[in-house]
Design a protein around this motif. Structure first.
Motif: not given
Length: 115
Positions: A21-24, A33-38, A80-86, A110-115
């Protein structure tokens, strides 16, 4: 590129076509902008003095060539993904990224969700 590397590249290209999916990707004020597989990370939880702490962690798999403008990923970089920033972060003392394959073509971030 070795035959094995070519096979890994072809397999990851197929995976991106199906599960990507497209993420930034961001570092400071620079974004790409890149394509990443979560992917999934083990769920981290701690119970300290009756207070539960939870970390929403997620791995992202991306082609190393997609980040060539940035060089190696760094702790603090963001996705930056559709459901938040990691945010790329160390997990249990391990670096914020690792190679997903022996040919060093795919990165596991390796990421953690950031609000």
């Amino acid at each position: 590129m070795t035959a094995f590397g070519a096979a890994i590249s072809a397999a990851f290209t197929a995976a991106r076509g199906v599960a990507g999916r497209s993420v930034v990707y961001r570092r400071g004020t620079t974004s790409l902008p890149i394509t990443a597989c979560p992917g999934s990370s083990p769920f981290a939880a701690a119970n300290i003095a009756e207070i539960s702490l939870h970390a929403n962690a997620r791995n992202y798999y991306i082609a190393a060539a997609d980040l060539s403008a940035f060089g190696e990923p760094e702790a603090g970089d963001e996705i930056a993904d559709g459901d938040g920033t990691y945010r790329l972060a160390e997990m249990d003392g391990l670096p914020p990224w690792s190679w997903a394959d022996s040919e060093h073509l795919v990165l596991r971030l390796h990421t953690k969700r950031f609000e």
